[in-house]
Scaffold this motif. Structure first.
Motif, short mmCIF file in Angstrom:
data_model
loop_
_atom_site.label_atom_id
_atom_site.label_comp_id
_atom_site.label_asym_id
_atom_site.label_seq_id
_atom_site.Cartn_x
_atom_site.Cartn_y
_atom_site.Cartn_z
N CYS A 7 5.11 29.51 -15.70
CA CYS A 7 6.31 29.79 -14.90
C CYS A 7 5.95 30.56 -13.63
O CYS A 7 6.53 30.33 -12.56
N LEU A 25 20.11 24.02 -11.65
CA LEU A 25 18.81 23.66 -11.07
C LEU A 25 18.85 22.36 -10.30
O LEU A 25 19.56 21.43 -10.65
N VAL A 27 8.96 29.20 -11.51
CA VAL A 27 10.14 28.79 -12.27
C VAL A 27 11.02 30.03 -12.54
O VAL A 27 10.52 31.03 -13.06
N VAL A 43 16.96 28.38 -18.60
CA VAL A 43 15.59 27.85 -18.56
C VAL A 43 14.74 28.48 -19.67
O VAL A 43 14.03 27.78 -20.39
N LYS A 103 10.02 21.12 -12.80
CA LYS A 103 9.09 22.23 -13.07
C LYS A 103 9.27 22.73 -14.51
O LYS A 103 8.30 23.04 -15.20
N VAL A 104 10.53 22.80 -14.96
CA VAL A 104 10.79 23.22 -16.35
C VAL A 104 10.15 22.21 -17.31
O VAL A 104 9.55 22.58 -18.33
N ASN A 156 13.42 21.50 -9.50
CA ASN A 156 13.29 22.66 -10.40
C ASN A 156 13.36 22.24 -11.86
O ASN A 156 12.72 22.84 -12.72
N ARG A 157 14.17 21.21 -12.14
CA ARG A 157 14.21 20.69 -13.53
C ARG A 157 12.84 20.11 -13.89
O ARG A 157 12.37 20.23 -15.01
#
Lengths: 227, 263
Positions: free
Chosen positions: A117, A131, A122, A94, A138-139, A135-136
């Motif tokens: 983050c 992920l 994150v 990440v 959020k990135v 969660n992806r």
């Protein structure tokens, strides 16, 4: 208030299939603009034309006063985009993806990325392939926001995010907009439009209609999705 | 551009190491086997050089496999040209299309970088990896010669490696153009093209009426048997390779810049 986005008579077809037809719209600086409509109506086609992923057939798009074709790279420097499907290079961590995006922008975004983050929880040490979808996403939000762009374009951003992260996400948008940014929010979630958007438009079968107000009730909202 | 280039090199480093070690290592092993086969090689060489079209196709009518040069050209030459061609095809045919196939294009192309810059960085990455592949394999082959205590025919060896690199670049160029058109990885097609070009050269050396058209295929100038037997390589073959390479790269830049990208 000046226009951040000016689209005039945009038409894009995919061979014989309809994309968008004669779309014209303006988005003013400081706006949170709701972009709603059924699947396949042309929202993503409009957004992807703005970003230069698609070569449109006719019309013109100006973003921050720049031509979307001639000044494509200059525009992207000022835009933070989050696609509906957040995909990255599976083998990268990440932190590497976030730094990669910042490096290509030739900006030191470390402080802002760290802040984002932390607020979005994150885990920067995980590999992308480890992920979940949420969660992806959020990135993807961090990559879209870390360089503090003048224009945010979010395509169905909250799918897969838990309610707390959704709240943090909209808090962040509100903060950036208060500081002078503009946001386009393509969504199917009525509450997001009602609560956060200051203006809105509906797309149906490739055509765009501006709404008088983004404050709409359930029944009216669902009518837009009917055939 | 440097950032994208570095990422490409990093993402492909494993494939590079695997292909280099396998092709170069097998080549070196082949060279090392020469000493154990040397005794029986004389009779075999006589038999192989009198097999008509088969001997012509594999260069054994002009070169004796009983000598280290002949053995290297017929055994390692084929191994490297096929292995290198396949590596070039696999590397190049997915280099652009993988962004759409893996849905990473929306991330990459939303960053402030033009498509031409992405193509340039990725193409340069392919070139660097192919140069490194050729150099590493060349070192392993040279090591094989040294272990055997044999003298390396330096001039022919360098012409052979340069020809192999050009062959790999030509195949990579063709596959790059396909990658620009296709939104999906076409590894099978890339491998098929490599094998087809190799077969074209083999058939061209057997069928007399096709011999004058051998220059059209890249395996004509990269043929180790011709190089090590001091045979003439047609200038037309090099000109053809340069034309194909330039046309493929020019097409890639032009077409990829104008097409719609899949989400």
């Amino acid at each position: 208030m000046d226009n951040v986005i000016e689209i005039s008579n945009l038409t894009k077809n995919y061979g014989k299939n309809r994309g968008v037809i004669d779309v014209s719209m303006n988005v003013k600086r400081g706006d949170i603009f709701g972009f709603i409509g059924p699947n396949g109506a042309g929202k993503s086609t409009t957004i992807r034309s703005m970003l230069g992923f698609l070569k449109y057939d006719s019309g013109s798009i100006k973003i921050l006063g720049m031509d979307s074709v001639k000044d494509h790279v200059s525009i992207l420097k000022e835009v933070g985009y989050m696609p509906s499907e957040a995909w990255f290079y599976g083998s990268m961590r990440v932190s590497e993806v976030i730094r990669y995006a910042a490096d290509i922008r030739k900006k030191d975004c470390r402080a802002e990325a760290e802040k984002l983050c932390e607020r979005l929880k994150v885990d920067v040490n995980k590999r992308i392939k480890e992920l979940s979808y949420g969660n992806r996403k959020k990135v993807s939000i961090v990559c879209a926001m870390q360089h503090r762009p003048k224009l945010f374009i979010f395509d169905e951003p909250t799918g897969g995010l838990d309610p707390l992260i959704q709240k943090h996400f909209f808090d962040l948008i509100t903060e950036y907009v208060e500081e002078g940014a503009t946001c386009i929010l393509s969504t199917h979630v009525l509450s997001e439009v009602n609560k956060y958007c200051r203006s809105a438009a509906i797309m149906r079968e490739g055509r765009l209609t501006m709404l008088e107000s983004p404050k709409i009730d359930d029944e009216e909202f669902l009518k837009y999705y009917e055939e | 551009m440097i950032i994208i280039l570095k990422k490409e090199l990093r993402l492909n480093i494993k494939a590079f190491l695997v292909w280099s070690i396998v092709v170069g290592g097998l080549g070196m092993a082949c060279i090392l086997l020469y000493s154990s086969m040397q005794g029986t090689m004389k009779d075999m060489a006589d038999a192989f050089s009198n097999m008509g079209a088969f001997s012509d196709a594999f260069g054994m009518s002009t070169l004796s496999i009983a000598t280290i040069e002949g053995y290297f050209a017929t055994e390692v030459g084929v191994l490297h040209s096929l292995g290198g061609g396949m590596f070039a095809a696999i590397l190049s045919i997915a280099i652009l299309s993988k962004e759409e196939e893996g849905h990473t294009g929306e991330f990459l192309y939303s960053l402030p970088v033009s498509r031409n810059m992405v193509v340039a960085a990725k193409s340069l990455g392919v070139v660097i990896l192919l140069v490194m592949f050729t150099a590493l394999c060349g070192c392993l082959y040279a090591l094989g010669f040294t272990f055997l205590g044999e003298t390396i025919p330096v001039r022919e060896f360098l012409i052979f490696l340069a020809g192999q690199l050009l062959l790999d670049l030509e195949i990579a160029g063709i596959c790059l153009a396909i990658s620009a058109i296709s939104g999906k990885n076409r590894i099978g097609l890339g491998l098929g093209i490599t094998l087809l070009l190799y077969m074209y050269d083999i058939i061209g050396r057997v069928v007399p009426s096709l011999k004058e058209y051998l220059f059209l295929g890249p395996y004509s100038y990269a043929n180790a048997s011709v190089i090590f037997s001091d045979g003439d390589i047609s200038v037309g073959a090099y000109v053809m390779a340069a034309c194909v390479l330039v046309a493929a790269v020019a097409f890639t830049f032009t077409y990829y810049d104008k097409r719609d990208l899949a989400s």
